[in-house]
Design a protein around this motif. Structure first.
Motif, short mmCIF file in Angstrom:
data_model
loop_
_atom_site.label_atom_id
_atom_site.label_comp_id
_atom_site.label_asym_id
_atom_site.label_seq_id
_atom_site.Cartn_x
_atom_site.Cartn_y
_atom_site.Cartn_z
N VAL A 90 0.87 -1.18 0.00
CA VAL A 90 0.00 0.00 0.00
C VAL A 90 0.90 1.23 0.00
O VAL A 90 1.75 1.38 0.88
N HIS A 91 0.73 2.06 -1.01
CA HIS A 91 1.48 3.32 -1.05
C HIS A 91 0.62 4.38 -0.38
O HIS A 91 -0.53 4.59 -0.78
N THR A 92 1.16 5.06 0.61
CA THR A 92 0.36 6.04 1.32
C THR A 92 1.26 7.15 1.90
O THR A 92 2.47 7.16 1.65
N VAL A 93 0.64 8.05 2.60
CA VAL A 93 1.38 9.15 3.24
C VAL A 93 0.99 9.15 4.72
O VAL A 93 -0.20 9.05 5.04
N VAL A 94 1.99 9.22 5.59
CA VAL A 94 1.69 9.25 7.02
C VAL A 94 2.26 10.52 7.63
O VAL A 94 3.20 11.13 7.09
N GLY A 95 1.70 10.92 8.75
CA GLY A 95 2.22 12.05 9.50
C GLY A 95 2.90 11.54 10.76
O GLY A 95 2.34 10.68 11.46
N LEU A 96 4.11 12.00 11.02
CA LEU A 96 4.81 11.58 12.24
C LEU A 96 4.60 12.62 13.33
O LEU A 96 4.76 13.82 13.08
N ASP A 97 4.23 12.15 14.51
CA ASP A 97 4.06 13.09 15.62
C ASP A 97 5.43 13.43 16.22
O ASP A 97 6.44 12.85 15.81
N PRO A 98 5.49 14.35 17.19
CA PRO A 98 6.80 14.75 17.73
C PRO A 98 7.60 13.57 18.30
O PRO A 98 8.83 13.62 18.36
N ASP A 99 6.92 12.48 18.66
CA ASP A 99 7.63 11.31 19.18
C ASP A 99 8.04 10.35 18.06
O ASP A 99 8.57 9.26 18.33
N GLY A 100 7.76 10.74 16.84
CA GLY A 100 8.14 9.89 15.70
C GLY A 100 7.14 8.79 15.41
O GLY A 100 7.40 7.92 14.57
N ARG A 101 5.99 8.82 16.07
CA ARG A 101 4.98 7.79 15.80
C ARG A 101 4.15 8.16 14.59
O ARG A 101 3.67 9.30 14.50
N PRO A 102 3.97 7.22 13.67
CA PRO A 102 3.20 7.55 12.45
C PRO A 102 1.70 7.54 12.70
O PRO A 102 1.19 6.73 13.48
N HIS A 103 1.01 8.45 12.05
CA HIS A 103 -0.45 8.52 12.12
C HIS A 103 -1.00 8.53 10.70
O HIS A 103 -0.42 9.15 9.80
N ARG A 104 -2.14 7.88 10.54
CA ARG A 104 -2.78 7.84 9.23
C ARG A 104 -3.30 9.22 8.86
O ARG A 104 -3.89 9.92 9.71
#
Lengths: 322, 171
Positions: free
Chosen positions: B48-62
């Motif tokens: 799956v090709h997608t784009v994620v956002g990383l929070d300040p702790d480096g955790r990815p979010h959809r």
């Protein structure tokens, strides 16, 4: 006009159940046999109401594409010749014009002009909306049906035009029959193409259910990966492989068996509910909505839909248009 | 005459609807289509090709399809990311998504275009962590408080394998 005269005219204009019974066997067997004008008119109403609501509900979302980067534009179909996207204002204006002609199509107002015009505008705006790297297969049949009805004499009764005309309308005529059967034929051919595509791309192994299992699993997983709603039923069923072979066989039956429904009314009585259930299954297992068949509009041409006009609920509308 | 014309119209339209099949299902079109969705075997292992956002702790979010593709249609967003990966245009996509993320005041310091490989059948049996993740591009949406303008710091990396931890949250 007295109530009795109105009632008499209604009876003449709309085809009656009793008179149909004798003709119907022949008419399904003979593609070009006559049909009542009300059948085509009701199909105009069904496709018109559906398309207008579809435009109202989905149109605002389509306008998002006006803001897309032009590199995403991949023109297809009748727009293959476009080298760059239309200006946003032009697309928005075309969508609004399409909606207005859709209302005219539905009410049968100046139908000789608005019928073909709505068909062509709907083709144009849906083709444009599908020219951004992804084709939405839920709109094809709606557009093809509206095009056929738009060019057919579908507003001779139950229409705004009828109110202004005093010309007699035949109880049944050749010109009202074959467009209806053409709609049914187009429906079954699109399902046939979908079935042949499965055989072409996966062979008869499609019937084993593995391809369907992987499609259901992938589609739901991708929805989850994009943070959108997926089908919990489909997600739960991927653990039960045995469910998929019968569903795959059912899908192939609907798609490859579709042409028989175009020529046999007996088979159509089985095929139409099966095809509808097929779309219910797609909705239940993949959370993909094909509204045109799900609301039954795609299959309306298989039925004597003029009977809908006998509903008491529609009586005021019929009186207004007759 | 009318009957002959009707016959010709019926034959012509029938041929047109069948034409994509006759031509070998090579190119899908509209409204004449090959209807080849769901026809190919994707196998269990899918990317799956997608784009994620990383929070300040480096955790990815959809990210939602709207943030990724500028529309609420998931298939349009997926097609856009796939095209960018295929054509090597992930930097531009990353910048465009970062712009939308910043404009909607999401607090992701980093946005990444990624390809995640899963066992799609095992995914719904608890194996939600990708077996392999390839990061194509990273960029940082930053909003200047003084000017109100959004700038992007592109942090393009060579393709690398990065395991995205569990607990992806939808945004």
């Amino acid at each position: 006009m007295t109530a009795e005269a109105q009632s008499s005219r209604l009876r003449q204009t709309l085809s009656r159940r009793e008179s149909d019974k004798g003709h119907e066997k022949q008419s399904h067997e003979a593609f070009f046999s006559p049909a009542p004008p009300a059948r085509l008119a009701v199909l105009r109403l069904c496709t018109g109401i559906f398309s207008v609501l579809y435009l109202v509900l989905r149109g605002p979302h389509w306008l998002d594409i006006s803001h897309f980067d032009s590199t995403r534009f991949l023109p297809i179909g009748v727009l293959f010749w476009l080298s760059s996207p239309l200006p946003a204002l032009v697309f928005q204006a075309l969508t609004v014009l399409c909606l207005l002609t859709g209302i005219a199509y539905t009410t049968g107002w100046r139908f000789r002009v608005t019928g073909p015009l709505f068909g062509l505008l709907l083709l144009l705006v849906t083709t444009y909306r599908n020219s951004w790297g992804q084709i939405f297969h839920s709109e094809n049949l709606m557009v093809l049906h509206v095009l056929v009805i738009g060019f057919a004499p579908a507003a001779d009764v139950c229409s705004s035009d009828r109110r202004r005309s005093s010309a007699p309308v035949p109880l049944r005529a050749f010109r009202y029959g074959w467009p209806v059967r053409l709609l049914a034929l187009i429906t079954v051919l699109t399902y046939l193409v979908a079935g042949l595509a499965k055989l072409h791309n996966a062979g008869f192994s499609w019937a084993t259910g593995d391809v369907l299992l992987h499609q259901v699993a992938f589609d739901n997983m991708r929805k989850d990966a994009f943070g959108t709603v997926y089908s919990p039923l489909g997600a739960a069923l991927v653990a039960h492989h045995w469910v998929f072979p019968p569903m795959a066989l059912g899908s192939l039956f609907v798609e490859l068996g579709a042409p028989l429904a175009g020529f046999s009314s007996s088979f159509a009585r089985i095929w139409v509910p099966a095809a509808w259930l097929f779309h219910v299954g797609v909705l239940a297992f993949m959370a993909i909505v094909f509204p045109y068949p799900l609301f039954g509009v795609a299959f309306a041409a298989f039925y004597r839909v003029e009977r809908l006009l006998e509903w008491r609920l529609l009586a005021p509308l019929v009186r207004h248009w007759t | 005459m009318e009957r002959k014309l009707a016959f010709l119209v019926v034959v012509a339209i029938s041929i047109a609807v069948l034409l994509p099949a006759v031509r070998g299902f090579s190119n899908d079109g509209f409204p004449l289509s090959t209807y080849s969705m769901f026809s190919r075997d994707r196998g269990r292992i899918s990317t799956v090709h997608t784009v994620v956002g990383l929070d300040p702790d480096g955790r990815p979010h959809r990210l939602s399809p709207d943030l990724i593709g500028g529309s609420d249609e998931i298939v349009l967003a997926a097609a856009e990311v796939s095209r960018a990966v295929r054509e090597g245009k992930t930097r531009a996509l990353c910048a465009a998504v970062a712009q939308r993320v910043a404009a909607r005041a999401h607090s992701y310091p980093v946005v990444q275009v990624v390809s995640e490989t899963y066992d799609s059948v095992a995914y719904f049996q608890g194996e939600k962590q990708p077996r392999h993740t390839q990061v194509h591009a990273s960029c940082a949406p930053e909003t200047s408080r003084k000017t109100g303008k959004t700038t992007w710091e592109r942090r393009d990396k060579p393709a690398s394998a990065v395991a995205i931890p569990r607990g992806l949250g939808a945004q």
